[in-house]
Design an enzyme around this catalytic site. Structure first.
Site, PDB file in Angstrom:
ATOM      1  N   GLU A   1      -5.058  -6.490  14.675  1.00  0.00           N
ATOM      2  CA  GLU A   1      -4.542  -5.177  14.281  1.00  0.00           C
ATOM      3  C   GLU A   1      -5.674  -4.146  14.338  1.00  0.00           C
ATOM      4  O   GLU A   1      -5.439  -2.964  14.533  1.00  0.00           O
ATOM      5  CB  GLU A   1      -3.925  -5.233  12.876  1.00  0.00           C
ATOM      6  CG  GLU A   1      -2.973  -4.087  12.593  1.00  0.00           C
ATOM      7  CD  GLU A   1      -2.116  -4.284  11.342  1.00  0.00           C
ATOM      8  OE1 GLU A   1      -0.972  -4.735  11.450  1.00  0.00           O
ATOM      9  OE2 GLU A   1      -2.614  -3.990  10.244  1.00  0.00           O
TER      10      GLU A   1
ATOM     11  N   GLU B   1      10.419  -4.683   4.559  1.00  0.00           N
ATOM     12  CA  GLU B   1      10.460  -6.087   4.142  1.00  0.00           C
ATOM     13  C   GLU B   1      10.186  -6.221   2.649  1.00  0.00           C
ATOM     14  O   GLU B   1      10.907  -6.895   1.918  1.00  0.00           O
ATOM     15  CB  GLU B   1       9.390  -6.898   4.907  1.00  0.00           C
ATOM     16  CG  GLU B   1       9.635  -7.068   6.395  1.00  0.00           C
ATOM     17  CD  GLU B   1       9.096  -5.925   7.239  1.00  0.00           C
ATOM     18  OE1 GLU B   1       8.834  -4.824   6.680  1.00  0.00           O
ATOM     19  OE2 GLU B   1       8.942  -6.121   8.451  1.00  0.00           O
TER      20      GLU B   1
ATOM     21  N   LYS C   1       0.840  -1.202   0.000  1.00  0.00           N
ATOM     22  CA  LYS C   1       0.000   0.000   0.000  1.00  0.00           C
ATOM     23  C   LYS C   1       0.878   1.256   0.000  1.00  0.00           C
ATOM     24  O   LYS C   1       0.696   2.160  -0.802  1.00  0.00           O
ATOM     25  CB  LYS C   1      -0.923  -0.031   1.227  1.00  0.00           C
ATOM     26  CG  LYS C   1      -1.814   1.168   1.339  1.00  0.00           C
ATOM     27  CD  LYS C   1      -2.786   1.021   2.501  1.00  0.00           C
ATOM     28  CE  LYS C   1      -3.447   2.350   2.777  1.00  0.00           C
ATOM     29  NZ  LYS C   1      -4.424   2.300   3.865  1.00  0.00           N
TER      30      LYS C   1
ATOM     31  N   GLY D   1      -4.860  -1.823   4.831  1.00  0.00           N
ATOM     32  CA  GLY D   1      -4.070  -2.975   4.387  1.00  0.00           C
ATOM     33  C   GLY D   1      -4.756  -4.301   4.666  1.00  0.00           C
ATOM     34  O   GLY D   1      -4.834  -5.179   3.803  1.00  0.00           O
ATOM     35  N   ARG D   2      -5.281  -4.460   5.883  1.00  0.00           N
ATOM     36  CA  ARG D   2      -5.866  -5.755   6.261  1.00  0.00           C
ATOM     37  C   ARG D   2      -7.245  -5.974   5.650  1.00  0.00           C
ATOM     38  O   ARG D   2      -7.856  -7.012   5.867  1.00  0.00           O
ATOM     39  CB  ARG D   2      -5.886  -5.890   7.780  1.00  0.00           C
ATOM     40  CG  ARG D   2      -6.555  -4.745   8.512  1.00  0.00           C
ATOM     41  CD  ARG D   2      -6.223  -4.789  10.002  1.00  0.00           C
ATOM     42  NE  ARG D   2      -6.702  -3.620  10.728  1.00  0.00           N
ATOM     43  CZ  ARG D   2      -6.029  -2.481  10.855  1.00  0.00           C
ATOM     44  NH1 ARG D   2      -4.863  -2.340  10.264  1.00  0.00           N
ATOM     45  NH2 ARG D   2      -6.523  -1.480  11.552  1.00  0.00           N
TER      46      ARG D   2
ATOM     47  N   LYS E   1       8.946  -0.302  13.916  1.00  0.00           N
ATOM     48  CA  LYS E   1       9.574  -0.087  12.608  1.00  0.00           C
ATOM     49  C   LYS E   1      10.627   1.002  12.708  1.00  0.00           C
ATOM     50  O   LYS E   1      11.723   0.886  12.171  1.00  0.00           O
ATOM     51  CB  LYS E   1       8.527   0.360  11.578  1.00  0.00           C
ATOM     52  CG  LYS E   1       7.524  -0.693  11.187  1.00  0.00           C
ATOM     53  CD  LYS E   1       6.676  -0.138  10.042  1.00  0.00           C
ATOM     54  CE  LYS E   1       5.415  -0.912   9.821  1.00  0.00           C
ATOM     55  NZ  LYS E   1       4.522  -0.299   8.857  1.00  0.00           N
TER      56      LYS E   1
ATOM     57  N   HIS F   1      -5.432 -32.871  17.685  1.00  0.00           N
ATOM     58  CA  HIS F   1      -4.306 -33.682  18.142  1.00  0.00           C
ATOM     59  C   HIS F   1      -3.185 -32.830  18.707  1.00  0.00           C
ATOM     60  O   HIS F   1      -2.069 -33.315  18.883  1.00  0.00           O
ATOM     61  CB  HIS F   1      -3.817 -34.573  16.999  1.00  0.00           C
ATOM     62  CG  HIS F   1      -4.891 -35.506  16.534  1.00  0.00           C
ATOM     63  ND1 HIS F   1      -5.128 -36.727  17.128  1.00  0.00           N
ATOM     64  CD2 HIS F   1      -5.837 -35.365  15.576  1.00  0.00           C
ATOM     65  CE1 HIS F   1      -6.158 -37.309  16.525  1.00  0.00           C
ATOM     66  NE2 HIS F   1      -6.621 -36.498  15.583  1.00  0.00           N
TER      67      HIS F   1
HETATM   68  O1  F6P Z   1       3.002  -2.725   9.851  1.00  0.00           O
HETATM   69  C1  F6P Z   1       1.684  -3.076   9.662  1.00  0.00           C
HETATM   70  C2  F6P Z   1       1.234  -2.762   8.283  1.00  0.00           C
HETATM   71  O2  F6P Z   1       1.152  -1.391   8.118  1.00  0.00           O
HETATM   72  C3  F6P Z   1      -0.079  -3.431   7.978  1.00  0.00           C
HETATM   73  O3  F6P Z   1      -1.158  -2.721   8.441  1.00  0.00           O
HETATM   74  C4  F6P Z   1      -0.012  -3.590   6.511  1.00  0.00           C
HETATM   75  O4  F6P Z   1      -0.953  -4.512   6.041  1.00  0.00           O
HETATM   76  C5  F6P Z   1       1.415  -4.027   6.346  1.00  0.00           C
HETATM   77  O5  F6P Z   1       2.125  -3.279   7.303  1.00  0.00           O
HETATM   78  C6  F6P Z   1       2.013  -3.830   4.984  1.00  0.00           C
HETATM   79  O6  F6P Z   1       1.957  -2.509   4.573  1.00  0.00           O
HETATM   80  P1  F6P Z   1       2.160  -2.095   3.065  1.00  0.00           P
HETATM   81  O7  F6P Z   1       1.075  -2.729   2.266  1.00  0.00           O
HETATM   82  O8  F6P Z   1       2.088  -0.608   3.041  1.00  0.00           O
HETATM   83  O9  F6P Z   1       3.501  -2.602   2.614  1.00  0.00           O
END
Ligand code: F6P
Length: 548
Positions: A355, A215, A209, A269-270, A514, A386
């Site tokens: 979240e 990452e 987003k 995002g979620r 972060k 199990h």
């Molecule tokens: O750190 C949490 C978050 O902001 C989530 O809410 C989001 O889904 C994820 O990181 C990834 O964010 P992006 O889509 O901006 O890379």
């Protein structure tokens, strides 16, 4: 703003009083009422979805009190605000419109006076064309070969949703297309994926987003370098697409704007799998099926907006969770799909729910003095049986849970499905009704156990029961019913946010970590001081000393 005290409201007080006066209420007593199942279940004909909430520690009176609490929270009014584009995400000054992404009603949805539907539909059209071209082989890699592998690089909402759906709808997926998901900054993730891939037939979707997530950008750069080392710089244009709200950053990264699929800051995002973030889904199952997924969610949107509180499935799910969370001290909530296809569903919901409602500050900016979001966890059945079910059955904690199952499997493999579902039914039965000491003794007598053995063993064989469950039993697992199922949980989360008076749409709690990671990063190559507390300092020292 004036201090609003939720726990002092008459609705809360009545629930607390009821709970106090009915300490020993047991589910099995509630089933003396022959109409219980009828009154505490809802069947939706169109979806073929049965929601049975009769196995809860809830009498008719409790249910009424819970619905009163939901009405006092004005969940319906708050939902209308969300659907109509009001900026209910106040801490980020944003509308919350994942529902517009699947709005198939043809009616406009306005944000700041502008109808957002034309842009949404334009992106959907672009996704349709792209996914069709990729599937047919019209779109090829730099050397003219058809793509066989799609690699979605994203994290959190840009990973969990598409991954969960691709797994859930694998049966409908294109068998000649492999979909991979790379999320972790741990180099192992991208390394293990790249080593299996042929660059000529691999297509990378960078899903982010913000397009600033450490990452995702690191993994995308590694993938880009790998591709360039094999096929040269020019190949990037054929092998990369970006899904983002951030045009500038996408351009900066070097992805062609034509290969960019946009979405907007009113999509959290979620809650984004319905947006361009769902591109990997559309490629894997085809755009028509992706549209069916959206239609299932849209169907539930209409249900959520129009069904009366007492018949509104997400609202009922929300108040039941609220009941155990706030009046029984339940810390967690288990989601137990009896479907291997749904094996990522609990993980997906962990972000969706935790979240969203893992908050301590209410609408008025005050710290809450009650519990909010539950700890969500789970694994598919029967695997969970199990491993952790022992604690659910005989542990000291109350763990309400949702059992999710399907009447018909997409494919028949002998009598596996009957065996699977026999376990589903048996588990919810034992959890609710338990096994008394008398029954345990009777069972032991049948085994020929001695008096001493029975005296010793019987207490261990007792199941108290009274463990609440909801059963969601769906006739078929299809894109449409899956879309509906996800939307049920999205709206449950929304309704609980309204009950607890927290903003379910920001996530400030993940930001600080972060920022600190970025401060520490240069220290790990010895390029900066290590000015931390004694523990952190020594951990970093140890890392640097032993780093090869
Ligand atoms: O750190 C949490 C978050 O902001 C989530 O809410 C989001 O889904 C994820 O990181 C990834 O964010 P992006 O889509 O901006 O890379």
């Amino acid at each position: 703003m004036s201090k609003f005290e939720l726990t002092k409201t008459k609705e809360w007080q009545k629930l607390a009083e009821f709970r106090n006066e009915n300490q020993n209420l047991h589910i099995k007593d509630l089933f003396k009422d022959e109409n219980r199942f009828k009154e505490f279940s809802i069947y939706d004909e169109e979806l073929g979805l049965l929601f049975d909430f009769s196995k809860n520690i809830v009498t008719k009176e409790t249910f009424k009190l819970l619905i009163d609490a939901a009405k006092a929270a004005d969940i319906a009014g708050y939902a209308k605000k969300m659907f109509s584009g009001e900026k209910i995400n106040r801490t980020e000054n944003r509308a919350v419109l994942h529902t517009a992404l699947r709005n198939q009603s043809g009616s406009p949805v306005y944000v700041d006076g502008k109808d957002v539907m034309p842009e949404i539909n334009a992106v959907l059209d672009k996704m349709e064309k792209f996914s069709a071209d990729l599937r047919s082989g019209k779109l090829t890699g730099a050397t003219g070969k058809k793509f066989t592998d799609i690699i979605n690089i994203g994290i959190g909402g840009s990973d969990l949703g598409p991954k969960m759906v691709c797994e859930a709808l694998k049966y409908y997926g294109d068998a000649s297309l492999n979909v991979h998901f790379v999320s972790n900054i741990d180099g192992a993730d991208i390394y293990e994926n790249l080593k299996k891939l042929n660059p000529e037939t691999s297509f990378f979707i960078v899903a982010s987003k913000t397009f600033t997530t450490l990452e995702t950008i690191s993994n995308a750069l590694t993938a880009r370098n790998w591709l360039v080392s094999k096929l040269g710089e020019k190949a990037v244009a054929n092998h990369f697409a970006a899904l983002s709200t951030n045009v500038e950053k996408v351009k900066e990264f070097g992805i062609d704007e034509n290969n960019m699929f946009a979405f907007w800051d009113f999509v959290g995002g979620r809650y984004s799998l319905w947006s361009a973030i769902g591109l990997s889904i559309a490629c894997f199952i085809g755009f028509d099926k992706f549209k069916e997924l959206l239609s299932g969610a849209h169907y539930i949107d209409k249900h959520f907006l129009s069904a009366q509180y007492e018949k509104n499935i997400p609202i009922i799910m929300a108040v039941l969770g609220f009941w155990y969370n706030n009046f029984y001290g339940a810390q967690s909530y288990a989601v137990l799909p009896y479907s291997q296809y749904l094996h990522r569903f609990p993980a997906y919901l962990q972000q969706g729910d935790m979240e969203s409602n893992g908050k301590t500050i209410n609408f008025e900016g005050d710290r809450v003095d009650y519990q909010t979001g539950a700890i969500i966890w789970g694994e598919p059945g029967t695997n969970g049986q199990h491993s952790f079910y022992q604690l659910v059955h005989q542990g000291t904690k109350l763990i309400p849970s949702d059992f999710i199952g399907f009447v018909n499997p997409p494919q028949r493999v002998g009598d596996h499905h009957e065996k699977l579902m026999a376990n589903f039914f048996a588990q919810t039965q034992v959890l609710a009704f338990g096994l008394t000491k008398e029954q345990a003794i009777e069972n032991l007598l049948k085994t020929g156990a001695s008096k001493e053995e029975i005296a010793m063993l019987a207490p261990h064989k007792v199941f108290e029961g009274g463990r609440p469950t909801n059963s969601i039993l769906i006739n078929y697992l299809t894109p449409k019913t899956l879309g509906a199922l996800i939307a049920l949980y999205e709206h449950k989360i929304f309704a609980q946010g309204a009950l607890w008076r927290v903003n379910s749409f920001d996530q400030w709690g993940v930001e600080l970590g972060k920022v600190l990671a970025n401060t520490i990063l240069p220290e790990l190559s010895g390029k900066a001081d290590n000015p931390h507390d004694a523990s952190t300092k020594n951990l970093i020292k140890h890392f640097l000393k032993n780093k090869k």
